[in-house]
Design a protein around this motif. Structure first.
Motif, PDB file in Angstrom:
ATOM      1  N   ARG A 195      32.348  36.169  11.892  1.00  0.00           N
ATOM      2  CA  ARG A 195      31.739  36.927  12.979  1.00  0.00           C
ATOM      3  C   ARG A 195      30.645  37.804  12.390  1.00  0.00           C
ATOM      4  NH1 ARG A 195      33.722  42.368  13.867  1.00  0.00           N
ATOM      5  NH2 ARG A 195      35.306  42.900  12.345  1.00  0.00           N
ATOM      6  N   ALA A 196      29.876  38.414  13.256  1.00  0.00           N
ATOM      7  CA  ALA A 196      28.859  39.371  12.814  1.00  0.00           C
ATOM      8  C   ALA A 196      29.547  40.701  12.531  1.00  0.00           C
ATOM      9  CB  ALA A 196      27.805  39.553  13.902  1.00  0.00           C
ATOM     10  N   GLY A 235      25.752  44.281  13.309  1.00  0.00           N
ATOM     11  CA  GLY A 235      24.915  43.096  13.501  1.00  0.00           C
ATOM     12  C   GLY A 235      24.002  42.772  12.342  1.00  0.00           C
ATOM     13  N   ARG A 253      17.332  40.100   9.814  1.00  0.00           N
ATOM     14  CA  ARG A 253      18.474  40.087  10.720  1.00  0.00           C
ATOM     15  C   ARG A 253      18.559  38.779  11.511  1.00  0.00           C
ATOM     16  NH1 ARG A 253      20.124  45.178  14.576  1.00  0.00           N
ATOM     17  NH2 ARG A 253      20.564  46.291  12.665  1.00  0.00           N
ATOM     18  N   THR A 254      17.425  38.153  11.752  1.00  0.00           N
ATOM     19  CA  THR A 254      17.418  36.883  12.499  1.00  0.00           C
ATOM     20  C   THR A 254      18.136  35.772  11.725  1.00  0.00           C
ATOM     21  OG1 THR A 254      15.249  36.337  11.588  1.00  0.00           O
ATOM     22  CG2 THR A 254      15.300  37.418  13.745  1.00  0.00           C
ATOM     23  N   ARG A 255      18.266  35.925  10.418  1.00  0.00           N
ATOM     24  CA  ARG A 255      18.949  34.914   9.612  1.00  0.00           C
ATOM     25  C   ARG A 255      20.402  34.768  10.064  1.00  0.00           C
ATOM     26  NH1 ARG A 255      17.416  35.361   3.984  1.00  0.00           N
ATOM     27  NH2 ARG A 255      15.731  34.070   4.719  1.00  0.00           N
ATOM     28  N   LEU A 256      21.003  35.841  10.530  1.00  0.00           N
ATOM     29  CA  LEU A 256      22.383  35.791  11.010  1.00  0.00           C
ATOM     30  C   LEU A 256      22.523  34.771  12.133  1.00  0.00           C
ATOM     31  CD1 LEU A 256      25.182  37.051  10.644  1.00  0.00           C
ATOM     32  CD2 LEU A 256      24.523  38.788  12.307  1.00  0.00           C
ATOM     33  N   GLN A 257      21.562  34.737  13.024  1.00  0.00           N
ATOM     34  CA  GLN A 257      21.595  33.793  14.142  1.00  0.00           C
ATOM     35  C   GLN A 257      21.375  32.351  13.672  1.00  0.00           C
ATOM     36  OE1 GLN A 257      22.891  34.885  16.877  1.00  0.00           O
ATOM     37  NE2 GLN A 257      22.882  36.883  15.877  1.00  0.00           N
ATOM     38  N   GLU A 258      20.763  32.164  12.502  1.00  0.00           N
ATOM     39  CA  GLU A 258      20.620  30.820  11.920  1.00  0.00           C
ATOM     40  C   GLU A 258      21.924  30.391  11.255  1.00  0.00           C
ATOM     41  OE1 GLU A 258      17.426  31.150   9.110  1.00  0.00           O
ATOM     42  OE2 GLU A 258      15.982  31.785  10.631  1.00  0.00           O
ATOM     43  N   PHE A 284      25.102  31.196  12.003  1.00  0.00           N
ATOM     44  CA  PHE A 284      26.231  30.876  12.880  1.00  0.00           C
ATOM     45  C   PHE A 284      26.331  29.390  13.224  1.00  0.00           C
ATOM     46  CE2 PHE A 284      26.416  35.496  14.102  1.00  0.00           C
ATOM     47  CZ  PHE A 284      27.672  35.715  13.564  1.00  0.00           C
TER      48      PHE A 284
END
Length: 146
Positions: A96-97, A101, A125-130, A132
């Motif tokens: 999870r994040a 975040g 921070r956008t790397r987190l969305q990659e 997942f």
């Protein structure tokens, strides 16, 4: 020259009456034996690297920590220390994040119930969305639901 008293109890070999005697029915091995095999490595010793079978892998890394998921299992690296979990010893993998975040939190639940976690900072921070969807796909490949 100063003479010292003999050592007290607990020093030196035990008196002969306390030496263990072998059972009478057990033959004693000869003193000249074949060389003994070396001791087995303790369970925490690192096994030689094995080539992983072909398959997808996932890597999330920051300055201090890393998470790797591949055909052999899940590995966490935290401040230079690496812990590897093989698929047969893993009960579950959760992710999870972080609450703010800014990081990916990955947890491995061992078969015996122990819980291990690694946190990897996502920059940007956008790397987190990659991470997942990549992580979900790789975990689904090795640990399909159902």
């Amino acid at each position: 020259m100063t003479q010292h008293p003999p050592p007290g109890p607990g020093f030196g070999p035990p008196p002969p009456q306390y030496a263990p005697t072998p059972p009478p029915h057990t033959p004693q091995p000869p003193y000249a034996q074949a060389p003994q095999p070396p001791y087995a490595q303790p369970p925490y010793a690192q096994a030689p690297p094995q080539p992983a079978a072909a398959g997808p892998d996932f890597l999330a890394v920051d300055k201090r920590n890393a998470v790797v998921v591949d055909a052999s299992g899940v590995a966490f690296e935290t401040s230079g220390l690496t812990v590897e979990f093989r698929w047969p010893e893993i009960r579950g993998v959760h992710y999870r994040a972080s609450p703010d975040g800014k990081a990916l939190m990955v947890a491995v639940v061992h078969l015996d119930g122990r819980f291990y976690e690694c946190v990897v900072e996502a920059r940007p921070r956008t790397r987190l969305q990659e991470w997942f969807p990549q992580l979900a796909w790789v975990l689904g490949h090795y640990r399909p639901m159902g």
